[in-house]
Design an enzyme around this catalytic site. Sequence first.
Site, PDB file in Angstrom:
ATOM      1  N   ILE A   8      -1.071 -16.315 -30.384  1.00 46.17           N
ATOM      2  CA  ILE A   8      -2.353 -16.672 -29.783  1.00 46.17           C
ATOM      3  C   ILE A   8      -2.176 -17.361 -28.435  1.00 46.17           C
ATOM      4  CG2 ILE A   8      -2.531 -18.971 -30.832  1.00 46.17           C
ATOM      5  CD1 ILE A   8      -5.519 -18.261 -31.403  1.00 46.17           C
ATOM      6  N   LYS A   9      -0.990 -17.911 -28.200  1.00 49.70           N
ATOM      7  CA  LYS A   9      -0.748 -18.668 -26.974  1.00 49.70           C
ATOM      8  C   LYS A   9      -0.787 -17.801 -25.715  1.00 49.70           C
ATOM      9  CE  LYS A   9       0.040 -22.693 -28.999  1.00 49.70           C
ATOM     10  NZ  LYS A   9      -0.804 -23.861 -28.785  1.00 49.70           N
ATOM     11  N   ASP A  10      -0.689 -16.479 -25.876  1.00 50.77           N
ATOM     12  CA  ASP A  10      -0.803 -15.608 -24.700  1.00 50.77           C
ATOM     13  C   ASP A  10      -2.136 -15.814 -24.000  1.00 50.77           C
ATOM     14  OD1 ASP A  10       1.609 -14.559 -25.485  1.00 50.77           O
ATOM     15  OD2 ASP A  10       0.852 -12.571 -25.986  1.00 50.77           O
ATOM     16  N   ALA A  39      -2.082 -19.213 -22.075  1.00 53.13           N
ATOM     17  CA  ALA A  39      -1.028 -19.222 -21.055  1.00 53.13           C
ATOM     18  C   ALA A  39      -1.512 -18.511 -19.791  1.00 53.13           C
ATOM     19  CB  ALA A  39       0.232 -18.563 -21.591  1.00 53.13           C
TER      20      ALA A  39
END
Length: 457
Positions: free
Chosen positions: A47-49, A52
């Site tokens: 999910i950090k994409d 970021a």
Amino acid sequence: MTPDKKVYDNILQTIGNTPLIKLNKVAADLPCPVYAKVEFFNPGNSIKDRMALKMLEVAEKEGKIKPGGTIIEGTSGNTGMGLALAAIQKGYRCIFTTTDKQSKEKADILKALGAEVIICPTNVEPEDPKSYYSVSKRLATEVPNSWYVNQYDNLANRLAHYEQTGPEIWEQTEGKVTHLVVATGTGGTITGTGKYLKEKNPDIQVWAIDSYGSLLTKWFNTGELDMKEVHPYITEGIGEDFLPENYDRDCIDYFEKVTDKDGAVMARRIAKEEGIFVGYSAGSALSGLKQLKSKLKKDDLVVVIFHDHGSRYVGKVYNDEWMLDRGFLDVHTVQDLIGGLGRRRLVTIESNETVAKAMELMQKYDIEQIPVMKGGEMTGAVSQHGLFKKLMQDINVKEQTIESVIEASIPMVEMNTPIERLTSYLSKENNAVLAKDDSGDYHILTQYDVLNALSKG
């Protein structure tokens, strides 16, 4: 290629629009449907994409990073992955700090994407010069044309989820979602997604799943940042030992803590029972939801965030030896214990070999007993204790064959023997037992193996 197949200009355009998948087995005991928002479908497998890329785009817009600059961040791995993918497309360099608690796979993946990775100690205060927070901040002041991301206090983190994750869940559930469950760390996912969903329907419950050793639950309940709550824990990517600015208590309804063991065991269940190969925090999220079962009704519709992919944890959560060593696997029988220890070479010796050879093997493999073989069958054993007594009487015993000093065989036990029963086979003279599996292979369990399993049972 089918006519409706979309063609993308670069990998960053594939971020988002991840599927919502019903959990049919692991959540079968809950009174309502539970759907997982499976975020490892993002190109960086987490999910950090989302955040970021959003943080980088906002930094570019505000002039905080110039062409050819360096991105610097402290990360548990997944945010670094998203930043690294964006950096490749946009021509930036990356330096990431992380902790020695994180899996080796995460650091290796970041390096594979061209990032420089600096490993820092976990068990230090955030303000300690050696912490991964402090090292990343210091580097940002030393490296020319660099941008310190600071995902914890960078509000573009939660903005990404307000703009993307929340709307996706609302649309996918046709506005029927009643509960959002998030294993939370930086606060971006739960705050951004929760804010959007509550604006659509204020009755939606937003539940945060925390780890024992984190101070977030007490902060939520009392408003107090109590460092006495903080102690080392194993779960990766959730909990904090400080309060990130991304948190907004108005967007969260409840905090629930989950143990390291329960999160790890549940992650393995999700993979095995649903075929969804998830990371550690997904196990924590679902385990926390199941702890709150009594708060759910049959007409509810729960969405739980599955943050990342299980490939990040093959050396930990999905490694039986790692799980067994931490007491996370329930060991009841010899078969359970052997499965947890993994395949280990059984050292044997032929009866026509010399005592000197047996002593050499004991020293090489640091073992105290060796089964003796003759014609493919086990005929007895030799032990350090027995050989020592014989050598004290006659040093020339070294040149004799094993057959002349052979002792009683190591006790054989059935694979379904309860672990507790094994203590009756172990003594000063005999510190191991043998078991034979259905394939005809022998396995040895030492006194240490048995006592270690019993102490963690």
